[in-house]
Design a protein around this motif. Structure first.
Motif, PDB file in Angstrom:
ATOM      1  N   TYR A 102     -42.998  51.241 -63.378  1.00 47.37           N
ATOM      2  CA  TYR A 102     -43.416  51.680 -64.534  1.00 47.37           C
ATOM      3  C   TYR A 102     -44.762  52.091 -64.556  1.00 47.37           C
ATOM      4  O   TYR A 102     -45.465  52.430 -65.774  1.00 47.37           O
ATOM      5  N   ARG A 125     -36.418  52.814 -68.626  1.00 40.59           N
ATOM      6  CA  ARG A 125     -37.153  53.155 -69.676  1.00 40.59           C
ATOM      7  C   ARG A 125     -38.064  53.972 -69.571  1.00 40.59           C
ATOM      8  O   ARG A 125     -39.138  53.680 -69.174  1.00 40.59           O
ATOM      9  N   GLU A 126     -38.021  55.365 -69.606  1.00 41.99           N
ATOM     10  CA  GLU A 126     -39.197  56.405 -69.326  1.00 41.99           C
ATOM     11  C   GLU A 126     -40.345  55.951 -70.426  1.00 41.99           C
ATOM     12  O   GLU A 126     -41.547  55.960 -70.130  1.00 41.99           O
ATOM     13  N   SER A 127     -39.927  55.467 -71.561  1.00 43.15           N
ATOM     14  CA  SER A 127     -41.047  55.488 -72.689  1.00 43.15           C
ATOM     15  C   SER A 127     -41.858  54.022 -72.125  1.00 43.15           C
ATOM     16  O   SER A 127     -42.919  53.643 -72.860  1.00 43.15           O
ATOM     17  N   MET A 128     -41.391  53.345 -71.043  1.00 46.19           N
ATOM     18  CA  MET A 128     -42.203  52.145 -70.558  1.00 46.19           C
ATOM     19  C   MET A 128     -43.200  52.496 -69.739  1.00 46.19           C
ATOM     20  O   MET A 128     -43.896  51.712 -69.007  1.00 46.19           O
ATOM     21  N   ARG A 129     -43.255  53.644 -69.174  1.00 44.47           N
ATOM     22  CA  ARG A 129     -44.054  54.340 -68.270  1.00 44.47           C
ATOM     23  C   ARG A 129     -45.466  54.192 -68.375  1.00 44.47           C
ATOM     24  O   ARG A 129     -46.056  54.667 -69.471  1.00 44.47           O
ATOM     25  N   VAL A 131     -46.992  51.622 -69.539  1.00 42.60           N
ATOM     26  CA  VAL A 131     -47.211  50.628 -70.727  1.00 42.60           C
ATOM     27  C   VAL A 131     -47.595  49.190 -69.981  1.00 42.60           C
ATOM     28  O   VAL A 131     -46.948  48.685 -68.752  1.00 42.60           O
ATOM     29  N   ASP A 276     -31.911  45.792 -74.860  1.00 44.56           N
ATOM     30  CA  ASP A 276     -32.835  46.571 -75.086  1.00 44.56           C
ATOM     31  C   ASP A 276     -32.165  47.610 -76.158  1.00 44.56           C
ATOM     32  O   ASP A 276     -32.905  47.931 -77.081  1.00 44.56           O
ATOM     33  N   ALA A 283     -35.980  53.323 -82.134  1.00 46.74           N
ATOM     34  CA  ALA A 283     -36.572  53.557 -80.726  1.00 46.74           C
ATOM     35  C   ALA A 283     -35.169  53.903 -79.943  1.00 46.74           C
ATOM     36  O   ALA A 283     -35.077  54.652 -78.931  1.00 46.74           O
ATOM     37  N   PHE A 296     -40.283  48.492 -81.498  1.00 47.15           N
ATOM     38  CA  PHE A 296     -40.859  49.016 -80.000  1.00 47.15           C
ATOM     39  C   PHE A 296     -42.238  49.869 -80.193  1.00 47.15           C
ATOM     40  O   PHE A 296     -43.170  49.646 -79.350  1.00 47.15           O
ATOM     41  N   GLU A 297     -42.740  50.090 -81.408  1.00 48.07           N
ATOM     42  CA  GLU A 297     -43.939  50.828 -81.716  1.00 48.07           C
ATOM     43  C   GLU A 297     -44.936  49.499 -81.596  1.00 48.07           C
ATOM     44  O   GLU A 297     -46.002  49.671 -81.130  1.00 48.07           O
ATOM     45  N   LEU A 300     -45.420  49.008 -78.015  1.00 53.15           N
ATOM     46  CA  LEU A 300     -46.302  49.502 -77.212  1.00 53.15           C
ATOM     47  C   LEU A 300     -47.708  49.453 -77.603  1.00 53.15           C
ATOM     48  O   LEU A 300     -48.504  49.584 -76.964  1.00 53.15           O
TER      49      LEU A 300
END
Lengths: 471, 319
Positions: A102, A125-129, A131, A276, A283, A296-297, A300
């Motif tokens: 990530y 999870r692309e959105s965890m890159r 983070v 998840d 999300a 999720f927001e 993040l």
């Protein structure tokens, strides 16, 4: 299948193994009536205490007892030391791997794990890159399944890094054994396991959002119809934290709160026992009724810690498993203490043709499967099952891995009123927070049907108390 | 404490209390049914003993939707075994156990085990078994299980907020039930003025007192014949009678005083108001109002109170 298996208690030619001698003496000098009476007492106590699990596919709310066998699985001290070292090493490397995939993806750049296996993985999870999670820890709780085979060597069968379950049975089994047979514990130096909830809570408090000295920790459960609900409520109670469901939580200004009788109260760390996909309908899966909109927001934004982190699944599926020894070498510059089971990947043409040619001798598993559902045990399969899997493998080889049918070790187990060898495995629970630690032993599962290698409770498996001897 | 947890604890207690009260109600019914009642009251089938438990709990319509005939077997089936009837003993025990399971970490292990054992034993009771054993046996079992659970709660549970919500569930449900029982006798059972003071009247009042475990207390306090005024005094106004409205509302007020803070004054105020009316009430005034009217007004107030408690503590709207 091999005709003989490693027996945990009896050596092939040398009689009872040293670490089982005390127990064997007790068993042979205790009246069968008394043992039988204690066995039915155990059953009654488990049922009365409501220590049950739900089986999917049966009517909602159907509860079953996991059969409990009173003959413990005993691990000698020197073996446990090795296992402990190997488990800590493995989980350490897996957490470093998760942080890496990530962030910089050094392991991909070094050509050790193929990029498509990471990026193309449904669990990535692309959105965890990019983070950052507290302490860089992703898998706070890991359940590593270990089997013993052949001449007695241990292998890692799989790593469970999402929401591993079973630890409550480890604790309840010990409590039951101490209640039924206190005399055994007076004689043997069995390492205690009861401090697991304390250890877990300490770990969870150590990973709160940056700088919070006294974070509020909760356990998030899908609810009473989940198969592991007993465990969720048990652990919450043992840790003295609130057991919450999605509807108890809400997010305001990217901060998570729970509804209490005194109004909203902030939540800092969520030990979540929900996958998840179901955590946040905004999300992830929009149809999730179990999650918390906006979670999720908040995550993040660094306002709440989730344990385990989002996206750990990329490291625990069976296609990534084969790379774990290399992860250990890459991140830690050490040789793995624990071995993997040799594994074929049907996505490679040469492996596929080998597997198809030896289908009746191997075990085939779904890459993303869990719980013993959707697997083929070649030697035990019918012709129709073999043909079914042959077709499935050809149609979608990337969905499966295959392993040799391991000669899983056996442990003497009650079968009716007789004692017979049955196959077992071991799931220790590795906790990562400020340090990596684990209580001695874990959950021993046993396949109660003669010859069966499937130990999952959903497939008719039972459990045993697990003793690590201190002397 | 988590609102949902408080809600489950409150309903767990309400359901256990309701199961016990249904058993009490059915017990008095089966005793009253032994009287030669029908011969005295031809054509008054609505007042037949086996209709009593249906009328008091307001579920007669539901009953007749399922059973065209009023018979002991049908009423027992409906109020004991029928899990699809939310007022049945089986449904109440199921619901209590489900609530307990949902929050088992918030109650003591002994409480949960007791609740679970009740539920397990319940599985052995079928209508056939209840009938063949004699229903009184079964009702005794229900009461005993309820007593045990309350005892386990009293003896093992931490005196925290959760305990307060359990107690509130118990007392609200109990007050509701006592009011309904008193109301039924006064309205449904009085055949005609000629019978007042007669053998049947006496038997009915004593059965009623027994159904709320107040018969011995009545004897001890009044040492005299049973009269409606005294029964009303005992079950409505006496503070020392554990199932009386006064006793129940006294507990409610004390609990809510302890729980209230700035945002939750209304439940406390309302409980205080209801309590004050009972505390300073007189039987003359009750009978001047009319017992039935008085009880209906009480039931209205308590259901308002239940709503306030729900809104402020149990199912709060997001603020």
């Amino acid at each position: 299948m091999p005709a003989t298996f490693y027996n945990e208690m009896h050596a092939a030619d040398a009689g009872v193994r040293a670490h089982y001698r005390q127990f064997d003496h007790w068993l042979s000098t205790t009246a069968p009536d008394r043992v039988a009476q204690k066995r039915s007492e155990a059953d009654l106590l488990f049922r009365r205490a409501g220590i049950t699990f739900a089986v999917y596919g049966e009517a909602a709310g159907t509860e079953r007892l996991i059969p409990f066998d009173i003959i413990p699985r005993i691990i000698p001290q020197h073996e446990w030391r090795m296992l402990e070292r190997g488990l800590k090493q493995r989980v350490h490397a897996l957490n470093l791997f998760l942080h890496d995939v990530y962030h910089e993806q050094k392991i991909v750049k070094a050509g050790i794990v193929p990029a498509e296996k990471v990026l193309g993985n449904a669990q990535f999870r692309e959105s965890m890159r990019g983070v950052d999670v507290p302490g860089g820890i992703y898998a706070h709780i890991a359940g590593v399944d270990i089997v013993r085979a052949g001449e007695g060597e241990y292998y890692v069968l799989e790593d469970n890094l999402r929401v591993p379950s079973g630890v409550s049975y480890m604790l309840e089994n010990r409590k039951m054994m101490m209640r039924l047979f206190p005399e055994l514990f007076a004689r043997e130096m069995v390492a205690p396991v009861d401090h697991y909830p304390d250890m877990l809570l300490e770990n969870l408090r150590a990973v709160g959002p940056a700088g919070l000295p006294n974070p509020t920790v909760v356990l998030l459960t899908p609810g009473v119809y989940n198969s592991a609900y007993f465990e969720h409520s048990f652990l919450a109670q043992q840790m003295g934290i609130e057991l919450v469901q999605g509807r108890d939580l809400f997010v305001k200004n990217r901060v998570v709160f729970m509804h209490t009788t005194r109004g909203p109260q902030r939540v800092d760390v969520i030990y979540r026992r929900i996958d998840d996909d179901f955590l946040d309908p905004q999300a992830f899966r929009a149809d999730s009724m179990l999650g918390v909109p906006g979670l999720f927001e908040a995550y993040l934004a660094g306002n709440v810690t989730l344990a385990n982190a989002i996206g750990t699944g990329v490291a625990d599926d069976k296609s990534m498993y084969i790379h774990v020894p290399d992860m250990i070498r890459f991140y830690l510059a050490e040789e793995p203490v624990l071995s993997n089971v040799p594994t074929w990947q049907p996505s490679r043409p040469e492996d596929l043709s080998y597997v198809l040619a030896h289908l009746a001798d191997v075990v085939v598993k779904e890459v993303h499967g869990a719980g013993g559902y959707g697997m083929l045990v070649g030697p035990a399969a019918t012709q129709a099952e073999l043909e079914d899997f042959r077709a499935r493998l050809i149609a979608d080889p990337g969905r499966y891995i295959a392993q040799p049918t391991l000669a899983l070790s056996t442990c003497p187990t009650f079968a009716g009123t007789d004692i017979a060898p049955r196959h077992i495995d071991l799931r220790p629970f590795v906790l990562s927070g400020r340090d990596i630690n684990l209580v001695p032993g874990g959950l021993s599962r046993v396949a109660l049907r003669e010859g069966s290698l499937v130990v999952n409770s959903s497939q008719g498996g039972g459990t045993k108390d697990t003793w690590v001897l201190e002397a | 404490m988590l609102s949902r947890t408080a809600n489950e604890l409150y309903w767990m207690a309400r359901h256990i209390e309701r199961a016990e009260n249904t058993a009490r109600m059915l017990d008095i019914t089966s005793q009253l049914a032994l009287l030669p009642y029908r011969q005295m009251e031809p054509g008054q089938s609505w007042a037949a003993p086996w209709a009593i438990p249906l009328i008091t709990t307001g579920i007669a319509t539901d009953f007749y939707a399922r059973h065209p005939v009023l018979s002991p077997e049908n009423v027992l089936d409906f109020l004991v075994c029928d899990a699809s009837n939310p007022s049945s003993i089986a449904a109440c025990i199921n619901a209590a156990r489900e609530s307990g399971r949902a929050v088992r970490g918030s109650i003591s292990q002994e409480m949960y085990e007791d609740l679970n054992l009740t539920w397990l034993e319940l599985q052995h009771y079928t209508l056939e078994r209840v009938l063949s054993q004699g229903p009184s046996d079964f009702f005794d079992w229900v009461k005993r299980r309820s007593h045990l659970f309350r005892g386990a709660t009293f003896g093992t549970m931490l005196r925290d907020e959760g305990y307060s919500f359990i107690r509130m569930g118990t007392f609200l449900e109990r007050a509701d039930n006592t009011a309904r029982i008193v109301d039924v006798k006064y309205y449904t059972l009085l055949p005609s003025l000629d019978d007042v003071g007669g053998a049947v009247d006496y038997y009915q009042w004593s059965a009623l007192l027994r159904s709320v475990s107040a018969f011995e207390a009545y004897r001890k306090i009044y040492r005299d014949t049973i009269t409606p005024v005294r029964v009303a005094e005992l079950l409505i106004l006496r503070e020392d009678m554990p199932r009386s409205l006064h006793a129940c509302m006294g507990e409610m007020y004390e609990i809510l005083k302890g729980l209230s803070d700035a945002g939750t004054r209304e439940p406390e105020r309302l409980a205080g108001e209801i309590h004050a009316q009972l505390h300073y009430g007189r039987t003359e005034q009750i009978f001047a109002t009319g017992l039935h009217e008085y009880l209906m007004a009480f039931l209205d107030k308590t259901s308002q109170l239940a709503q306030e408690i729900t809104d402020h503590f149990l199912v709060p709207v997001q603020r």
